[in-house]
Design a protein around this motif. Structure first.
Motif, short mmCIF file in Angstrom:
data_model
loop_
_atom_site.label_atom_id
_atom_site.label_comp_id
_atom_site.label_asym_id
_atom_site.label_seq_id
_atom_site.Cartn_x
_atom_site.Cartn_y
_atom_site.Cartn_z
N GLY A 68 0.77 -1.15 -0.10
CA GLY A 68 0.04 0.02 0.09
C GLY A 68 0.93 1.27 0.16
O GLY A 68 0.48 2.32 -0.80
N GLY A 69 2.04 1.17 0.70
CA GLY A 69 2.64 2.49 0.95
C GLY A 69 3.53 2.63 -0.53
O GLY A 69 3.67 3.81 -0.72
N GLN A 70 4.03 1.66 -1.05
CA GLN A 70 4.55 1.72 -2.49
C GLN A 70 3.64 2.16 -3.39
O GLN A 70 4.11 2.94 -4.25
CB GLN A 70 5.13 0.41 -2.79
N GLN A 71 2.45 1.66 -3.53
CA GLN A 71 1.52 2.26 -4.37
C GLN A 71 1.18 3.71 -4.02
O GLN A 71 0.86 4.43 -5.14
CB GLN A 71 0.09 1.34 -4.03
N GLN A 72 1.10 4.06 -3.11
CA GLN A 72 0.85 5.62 -2.78
C GLN A 72 1.94 6.51 -3.21
O GLN A 72 1.89 7.45 -3.80
CB GLN A 72 0.58 5.65 -1.10
N ARG A 73 3.13 5.85 -3.15
CA ARG A 73 4.35 6.76 -3.67
C ARG A 73 4.05 6.62 -5.20
O ARG A 73 4.66 7.60 -5.88
CB ARG A 73 5.46 5.91 -3.40
N VAL A 74 3.70 5.74 -5.74
CA VAL A 74 3.46 5.54 -7.20
C VAL A 74 2.37 6.90 -7.60
O VAL A 74 2.73 7.66 -8.59
CB VAL A 74 3.02 4.37 -7.80
N ALA A 75 1.37 6.94 -6.75
CA ALA A 75 0.20 8.02 -7.01
C ALA A 75 0.96 9.14 -6.77
O ALA A 75 0.39 10.33 -7.50
CB ALA A 75 -0.76 7.69 -6.25
N LEU A 76 1.68 9.63 -5.97
CA LEU A 76 2.56 10.89 -5.61
C LEU A 76 3.42 11.22 -6.75
O LEU A 76 3.47 12.34 -7.08
CB LEU A 76 3.24 10.76 -4.16
N ALA A 77 4.27 9.99 -7.03
CA ALA A 77 5.08 10.48 -8.16
C ALA A 77 4.46 10.85 -9.45
O ALA A 77 4.88 11.96 -10.06
CB ALA A 77 6.07 9.08 -8.43
#
Length: 366
Positions: free
Chosen positions: A137-146
């Motif tokens: 989930g945290g990695q997916q959120q970083r993708v969304a932020l990027a």
């Protein structure tokens, strides 16, 4: 990149219901600004008006000097991070981040360079070829932020971006988001109902209720001198105790209904008054446990040991139950039924009018 957002007399209505009545606000260039409040307070509505997803029934929104009321969302140059991440399941991490750039018709070489740069900023370069289903989930959120910031938007809008993460990951991600925002220097508007999250990431916070900003300030200002009882109880934990304020020469005596009083030197009334009823906000850490029996007499009900601090729930003689926090010591934790006496840190507490709408307390003393 990065703009000042100026909101003037903004109105939002649904049929005959006014959700936001003439709200005015300025968000500074490069600022991390948070809209904080309970569900239904208007914070997400305001964010969606800035994004262009909701109509505007009155007032103006400006990016610098440009009025954007009628500008289509796709032409506002904003980045948006949603609660649900909204990343494409059929694209790799790299493909997701490149999507917005590809729509802008720039060269493949430039896209690759920008994607590589942002992968390093959000610290997920090792996952660039993974599919979303293989990310945490945290990695997916970083993708969304990027994906939101790689297009170099003027404004980054974030709507409850951490609410789907577990408690530990939320703390890790809020720190990461703040670090990334500082690095890219983008004007950011962040929506949350979590006051601890807001305190951790924000340069300034607007606490909202019923579409109205109750208090606008830094996390420290809002915590130490909340504008009203609503803000005091919403930000952190506090105890509200009834009392009386009586003038004594150039000072005031604050009488707690629990039978204890203190002289106050930092009271600022709109006009002098001999005596008036007040509400007193005392945070758990603003109590002093004492052997002096002139303090408020209280009975221990139960305690919660949380490492450095122990939280006690106690009953005053008036019957009111309050919470106090004391540093945990090597001595034994107090048992239910034990009698203690309490005083308050007069420079820390807040004193409000009887309605709880006006703070009579001056600045925090150093």
């Amino acid at each position: 990149m990065s703009v000042t957002i100026t909101i003037k007399d903004l109105v939002k209505k649904y049929a005959d219901t006014t959700v936001i009545p003439e709200l005015s606000l300025e968000i500074k260039k490069g600022e991390f600004f948070t809209l904080l409040g309970p569900s239904g307070c208007g914070k997400t509505t305001l964010l969606r008006m800035i994004a262009g997803f909701n109509s505007i029934e009155g007032g103006t929104i400006r990016f610098n000097e440009r009025v954007i009321n009628e500008v289509e969302p796709g032409k506002r140059n904003i980045g948006m991070v949603f609660q649900s991440y909204a990343i494409f399941p059929h694209l790799t991490v790299k493909g997701n981040i490149a999507f917005g750039l590809e729509n802008r018709k720039i060269s493949k070489e430039e896209i690759a360079s920008k994607v590589d740069d942002i992968l390093k900023v959000v610290q997920i370069e090792q996952y660039k070829d993974r599919m979303p289903k293989n990310l945490s989930g945290g990695q997916q959120q970083r993708v969304a932020l990027a994906r939101a910031i790689v297009i170099r938007p003027d404004v980054l809008l974030m709507d409850e971006p951490l609410s789907n993460l577990d408690a530990k990951l939320r703390i890790d991600m809020r720190n990461a988001i703040k670090d990334i925002q500082r690095e890219v220097g983008i004007t950011t508007v962040y929506v949350t109902h979590d006051q601890e999250e807001a305190m951790a990431v924000s340069d300034r916070i607007a606490v909202m209720k019923s579409g109205i900003i109750q208090h606008l300030g830094t996390p420290q200002e809002i915590y130490q001198r909340p504008a009203n009882v609503f803000v005091a109880t919403f930000i952190g934990r506090t105890n509200i105790i009834e009392g009386t304020l009586t003038q004594e020469a150039d000072q005031y005596r604050l009488q707690f209904n629990a039978g204890y009083s203190e002289t106050m030197s930092n009271i600022r009334l709109p006009k002098p008054q001999a005596s008036l009823n007040v509400k007193i906000s005392v945070r758990p850490e603003e109590f002093i446990m004492t052997e002096d029996q002139t303090g408020m007499r209280a009975t221990i009900v139960h305690s919660v040991f949380l490492g450095q601090n122990t939280h006690y729930f106690v009953d005053l003689e008036s019957g009111q139950r309050i919470e106090i926090t004391q540093e945990s010591k090597t001595t034994q934790i107090l048992e239910p039924g034990e009698i203690i006496y309490l005083k308050v840190k007069t420079d820390k507490i807040n004193v409000y009018d009887a309605a709880g709408e006006l703070n009579y307390t001056g600045s925090v003393q150093s």
